[in-house]
Write a protein that holds these residues in place. Structure first.
Motif, PDB file in Angstrom:
ATOM      1  N   UNK A   1      -1.922  17.703  37.278  1.00  0.00           N
ATOM      2  CA  UNK A   1      -1.112  18.883  37.227  1.00  0.00           C
ATOM      3  C   UNK A   1       0.341  18.495  37.445  1.00  0.00           C
ATOM      4  N   UNK A   2       1.218  19.072  36.633  1.00  0.00           N
ATOM      5  CA  UNK A   2       2.645  18.903  36.847  1.00  0.00           C
ATOM      6  C   UNK A   2       3.065  20.026  37.778  1.00  0.00           C
ATOM      7  N   UNK A   3       3.449  19.667  38.982  1.00  0.00           N
ATOM      8  CA  UNK A   3       3.720  20.617  40.047  1.00  0.00           C
ATOM      9  C   UNK A   3       4.923  21.481  39.733  1.00  0.00           C
ATOM     10  N   UNK A   4       5.051  22.556  40.487  1.00  0.00           N
ATOM     11  CA  UNK A   4       6.203  23.412  40.300  1.00  0.00           C
ATOM     12  C   UNK A   4       5.980  24.844  40.718  1.00  0.00           C
ATOM     13  N   UNK A   5       4.733  25.269  40.865  1.00  0.00           N
ATOM     14  CA  UNK A   5       4.474  26.651  41.254  1.00  0.00           C
ATOM     15  C   UNK A   5       3.081  26.766  41.864  1.00  0.00           C
ATOM     16  N   UNK A   6       2.946  27.713  42.760  1.00  0.00           N
ATOM     17  CA  UNK A   6       1.674  27.936  43.443  1.00  0.00           C
ATOM     18  C   UNK A   6       0.570  28.258  42.442  1.00  0.00           C
ATOM     19  N   UNK A   7       0.888  29.032  41.395  1.00  0.00           N
ATOM     20  CA  UNK A   7      -0.139  29.401  40.423  1.00  0.00           C
ATOM     21  C   UNK A   7      -0.728  28.180  39.718  1.00  0.00           C
ATOM     22  N   UNK A   8       0.058  27.138  39.527  1.00  0.00           N
ATOM     23  CA  UNK A   8      -0.458  25.907  38.924  1.00  0.00           C
ATOM     24  C   UNK A   8      -1.426  25.214  39.877  1.00  0.00           C
ATOM     25  N   UNK A   9      -1.079  25.183  41.157  1.00  0.00           N
ATOM     26  CA  UNK A   9      -1.942  24.557  42.162  1.00  0.00           C
ATOM     27  C   UNK A   9      -3.262  25.318  42.254  1.00  0.00           C
ATOM     28  N   UNK A  10      -3.183  26.644  42.322  1.00  0.00           N
ATOM     29  CA  UNK A  10      -4.395  27.469  42.387  1.00  0.00           C
ATOM     30  C   UNK A  10      -5.301  27.204  41.187  1.00  0.00           C
ATOM     31  N   UNK A  21     -13.368  18.613  37.134  1.00  0.00           N
ATOM     32  CA  UNK A  21     -12.524  17.454  37.441  1.00  0.00           C
ATOM     33  C   UNK A  21     -13.171  16.630  38.552  1.00  0.00           C
ATOM     34  N   UNK A  22     -13.261  15.339  38.311  1.00  0.00           N
ATOM     35  CA  UNK A  22     -13.741  14.419  39.345  1.00  0.00           C
ATOM     36  C   UNK A  22     -12.596  13.940  40.223  1.00  0.00           C
ATOM     37  N   UNK A  23     -11.377  13.993  39.677  1.00  0.00           N
ATOM     38  CA  UNK A  23     -10.178  13.568  40.396  1.00  0.00           C
ATOM     39  C   UNK A  23      -9.037  14.508  40.052  1.00  0.00           C
ATOM     40  N   UNK A  24      -8.104  14.648  41.004  1.00  0.00           N
ATOM     41  CA  UNK A  24      -6.910  15.457  40.800  1.00  0.00           C
ATOM     42  C   UNK A  24      -5.671  14.605  41.029  1.00  0.00           C
ATOM     43  N   UNK A  25      -4.698  14.770  40.170  1.00  0.00           N
ATOM     44  CA  UNK A  25      -3.374  14.192  40.390  1.00  0.00           C
ATOM     45  C   UNK A  25      -2.401  15.360  40.331  1.00  0.00           C
ATOM     46  N   UNK A  26      -1.678  15.570  41.410  1.00  0.00           N
ATOM     47  CA  UNK A  26      -0.628  16.579  41.417  1.00  0.00           C
ATOM     48  C   UNK A  26       0.680  15.818  41.519  1.00  0.00           C
ATOM     49  N   UNK A  76     -10.486  11.114  29.470  1.00  0.00           N
ATOM     50  CA  UNK A  76     -10.452  12.549  29.217  1.00  0.00           C
ATOM     51  C   UNK A  76      -9.796  13.226  30.415  1.00  0.00           C
ATOM     52  N   UNK A  77      -8.681  13.898  30.187  1.00  0.00           N
ATOM     53  CA  UNK A  77      -7.951  14.548  31.279  1.00  0.00           C
ATOM     54  C   UNK A  77      -7.622  15.987  30.894  1.00  0.00           C
ATOM     55  N   UNK A  78      -7.382  16.803  31.916  1.00  0.00           N
ATOM     56  CA  UNK A  78      -6.926  18.179  31.709  1.00  0.00           C
ATOM     57  C   UNK A  78      -5.506  18.265  32.272  1.00  0.00           C
ATOM     58  N   UNK A  79      -4.572  18.650  31.434  1.00  0.00           N
ATOM     59  CA  UNK A  79      -3.188  18.850  31.864  1.00  0.00           C
ATOM     60  C   UNK A  79      -3.022  20.314  32.246  1.00  0.00           C
ATOM     61  N   UNK A 101      -6.226   6.067  23.694  1.00  0.00           N
ATOM     62  CA  UNK A 101      -7.501   6.719  23.438  1.00  0.00           C
ATOM     63  C   UNK A 101      -7.871   7.781  24.464  1.00  0.00           C
ATOM     64  N   UNK A 102      -6.868   8.362  25.105  1.00  0.00           N
ATOM     65  CA  UNK A 102      -7.114   9.390  26.117  1.00  0.00           C
ATOM     66  C   UNK A 102      -7.053  10.760  25.455  1.00  0.00           C
ATOM     67  N   UNK A 103      -8.113  11.555  25.658  1.00  0.00           N
ATOM     68  CA  UNK A 103      -8.122  12.926  25.176  1.00  0.00           C
ATOM     69  C   UNK A 103      -7.488  13.810  26.247  1.00  0.00           C
ATOM     70  N   UNK A 104      -6.510  14.599  25.836  1.00  0.00           N
ATOM     71  CA  UNK A 104      -5.821  15.486  26.775  1.00  0.00           C
ATOM     72  C   UNK A 104      -6.183  16.930  26.443  1.00  0.00           C
ATOM     73  N   UNK A 105      -6.884  17.562  27.357  1.00  0.00           N
ATOM     74  CA  UNK A 105      -7.180  18.993  27.241  1.00  0.00           C
ATOM     75  C   UNK A 105      -6.020  19.727  27.897  1.00  0.00           C
ATOM     76  N   UNK A 106      -5.737  20.919  27.435  1.00  0.00           N
ATOM     77  CA  UNK A 106      -4.625  21.690  27.996  1.00  0.00           C
ATOM     78  C   UNK A 106      -5.144  22.948  28.686  1.00  0.00           C
ATOM     79  N   UNK A 107      -4.582  23.204  29.863  1.00  0.00           N
ATOM     80  CA  UNK A 107      -4.869  24.449  30.575  1.00  0.00           C
ATOM     81  C   UNK A 107      -3.529  25.073  30.945  1.00  0.00           C
ATOM     82  N   UNK A 108      -3.128  26.059  30.174  1.00  0.00           N
ATOM     83  CA  UNK A 108      -1.847  26.724  30.389  1.00  0.00           C
ATOM     84  C   UNK A 108      -1.987  27.904  31.331  1.00  0.00           C
TER      85      UNK A 108
END
Length: 178
Positions: A1-10, A21-26, A76-79, A101-108
């Motif tokens: 997650x690219x930090x910046x707002x509480x709603x993103x963290x939630x 997700x098996x791992x989180x990177x904030x 495979x990651x979720x942004x 070869x990384x698949x990036x899923x998006x969660x807006x």
């Protein structure tokens, strides 16, 4: 997650609790903030939190998260970021992971309000314009990174010339609420 707002963290912790997700990177986050988020939003013990405390800009978020993704061997990651921020964030992360070869899923995460006020179509368009301006800034950061071979000592927010340029090019969204 690219930090910046509480709603993103939630949203990020919600996805982890759903087993997505098996791992989180904030990016960025400190050990203290990761402990706070884990306690506040809950996190299964099986989910690993990976520390990334250095990013100061969206380009640095992408670069430093990309390094972690490569190091960990994730394919495979979720942004997670706000919807309006997703095109630039996705482009930059895709760019730094090109050929990996990384698949990036998006969660807006929806941007419903700013400072408790609903976002109008006019404000939404201004946000999109500001993001396009910021994309050029991010590409400039990438060029400087390639030339120097390292990130700058000072973040963009500390550089007066960049503050002045943004004040000229960006819409001031606060003016819309007078």
């Amino acid at each position: 997650m690219f930090s910046g707002a509480v709603s993103r963290v939630e949203a990020t912790y919600g996805l982890a609790k759903e087993g997505l997700a098996e791992s989180l990177v904030i990016s960025p986050a400190t050990e203290q903030s990761l402990r706070f988020y884990k306690n506040r939003y809950g996190l299964p013990d099986s989910v690993n939190q990976v520390l990334e405390p250095k990013a100061r800009t969206t380009f640095e978020n992408a670069l430093l998260c990309g390094e972690i993704i490569k190091r960990e061997g994730w394919n495979n990651v979720i942004l997670v970021t706000h919807e309006h921020h997703m095109p630039r964030s996705y482009f930059l992360l895709r760019w730094v992971l090109l050929g990996e070869g990384v698949e990036i899923q998006r969660y807006g995460v929806p941007l419903r309000s700013i400072e408790g006020r609903e976002v109008s179509t006019t404000i939404d368009l201004k946000i999109m314009y500001n993001e396009m301006v910021d994309l050029w800034g991010s590409l400039g950061e990438w060029v400087l990174y390639k030339i120097r071979g390292r990130l700058p000592d000072k973040g963009n927010r500390e550089q007066q010339w960049l503050k002045k340029l943004k004040s000229i090019l960006h819409f001031n969204l606060h003016e819309d609420w007078g």
